[in-house]
Design an enzyme around this catalytic site. Sequence first.
Site, mmCIF file in Angstrom:
data_model
loop_
_atom_site.group_PDB
_atom_site.id
_atom_site.type_symbol
_atom_site.label_atom_id
_atom_site.label_comp_id
_atom_site.label_asym_id
_atom_site.label_seq_id
_atom_site.Cartn_x
_atom_site.Cartn_y
_atom_site.Cartn_z
ATOM 1 N N ASP A 275 -13.959 -19.769 -8.439
ATOM 2 C CA ASP A 275 -13.171 -21.078 -8.894
ATOM 3 C C ASP A 275 -12.419 -21.513 -8.001
ATOM 4 O O ASP A 275 -12.476 -21.477 -6.831
ATOM 5 C CB ASP A 275 -12.551 -20.329 -10.255
ATOM 6 C CG ASP A 275 -12.344 -21.274 -11.295
ATOM 7 O OD1 ASP A 275 -12.102 -22.719 -10.972
ATOM 8 O OD2 ASP A 275 -12.893 -21.112 -12.483
ATOM 9 N N HIS A 299 -14.314 -23.861 -6.310
ATOM 10 C CA HIS A 299 -14.189 -25.466 -6.740
ATOM 11 C C HIS A 299 -13.252 -26.284 -6.071
ATOM 12 O O HIS A 299 -12.635 -26.851 -6.537
ATOM 13 C CB HIS A 299 -13.866 -25.222 -8.244
ATOM 14 C CG HIS A 299 -14.975 -24.624 -9.053
ATOM 15 N ND1 HIS A 299 -14.904 -24.407 -10.700
ATOM 16 C CD2 HIS A 299 -16.432 -24.389 -8.777
ATOM 17 C CE1 HIS A 299 -15.871 -23.548 -11.047
ATOM 18 N NE2 HIS A 299 -16.857 -23.930 -9.921
#
Length: 471
Positions: A275, A299
């Site tokens: 993430d 991300h």
Amino acid sequence: MASLSVRLPLSLLVFYMTVALLLCSYAVTARYHHHGHRGHHNKKQHKKHNSHTSYPPSISPEPSNSPADIGIYDVRSFGAVGDGIADDTEAFKAAWDAACQVESAVIHVPVGYSFMIQSTIFTGPCQSGLVFQLEGTIMPPDGPESWPSNNSKRQWLVFYRVNELSMQGGGTIDGRGEEWWNLPCKPHKGPNGSTLPGPCDSPIAIRFFMSSNLTVEGIRMKNSPQFNFRFDNCKNVHIESLHITAPAWSPNTDGIHIEQTSNVEIYDSIVSNGDDCVSIGAGCYDVDIRNLTCGPGGHGISIGSLGNHNSRACVSNITVRDSVIKQSDNGVRIKTWQGGYGAVSGVSFLNIHMDNVRNPIIIDQFYCLSKDCSNRTSAVSVSDIEYSTIKGTYDIRSPPMHFACSDSIPCTNITLSDIELLPAQGDLVLDPFCWNTYGGVQETLTIPPIFCLLEGNPPAVFENNDLGYCS
């Protein structure tokens, strides 16, 4: 007879002297063997130190009162075993309670041991200068089935109301997260990436709450069940030389998340996870990120998401510089929900190298995790965002620059200079995406060219969403 009377005492004298020498030799030998045994024990301990293997001591040492050890609180002295199986929670809590009362105390977690700790809150206030010296390994119970039913499954170790705490050392925090990632509710487990019903709480590994003047340095973190480090309502946070790893598919394993936290420094660290490497939530300001290596996986570096459930979000004075983002879904991102209010302003992304990143530069004011998000008129405004010297390669499945701004609250004063983004494979994407975005490109080379920014400022930008919400 006279000579005989002289010889007898001499022989007796020789006899007594011989006995005395034997006794003396025995005493010296006994002392030698006694100290030799202690030296051999220390040698074994030193060897264990180098091997990084968990061998618990046969007898836990008692707390030492020697002057050299004053202020050093070795968790083994409070009964910790360190074999990775025994529950060492109470020993860590006892060490914390003792050290908390002493200025500049050190809680020592020694190398070569693995300590299993249950979900715990370490509470302050403590005396100033407390150090949590992590040299060995600490870990939680192994997965949801091993987690005690009466313990919170939303957090593991919490440091609450602590001022001047340093967590440092070359040790490891092993989150043992795989069984948490494999819960049926996690996105990668259901059919075609969907989720299935069932319990979904997963613990944040390390959380600092309502604390100040914090340092986290040199720690290695792997396989956190959820967020690795989270800072809520904190101020004056210095993070340096962290190494955070988890598989690219591990859900919600944000490396460092900050919320309602100010004056944050994140330097010289590596985050490779599933993430955001760093996620910046509402109420954060004065954040400086330098020399961060982000990826592979994850991300990227994100501001947001902000404004969920019609909430107020204010973020300002954020700088990200001299960093690398590689093989990631996103590069530098700002994401907000429709219906929120507040502002993101004064953000600079400077000298960042992208290596095969799908969305190197992205602002998304239509962030939504489902298909039924309705269009709203209110939004968290985004203004004064600078992108300078951002170079590298991108994945052509998405345009290298994506500015999707609110219909009613446009993005304003978005500036770009010295941008050079080329496809990792395939043809150059010549149409960066802009929607309701005002700004400009300085007189420097920009690849690909960006002509979709609107010039000037829109009328009544903050009519429905005044920046005063964040003053």
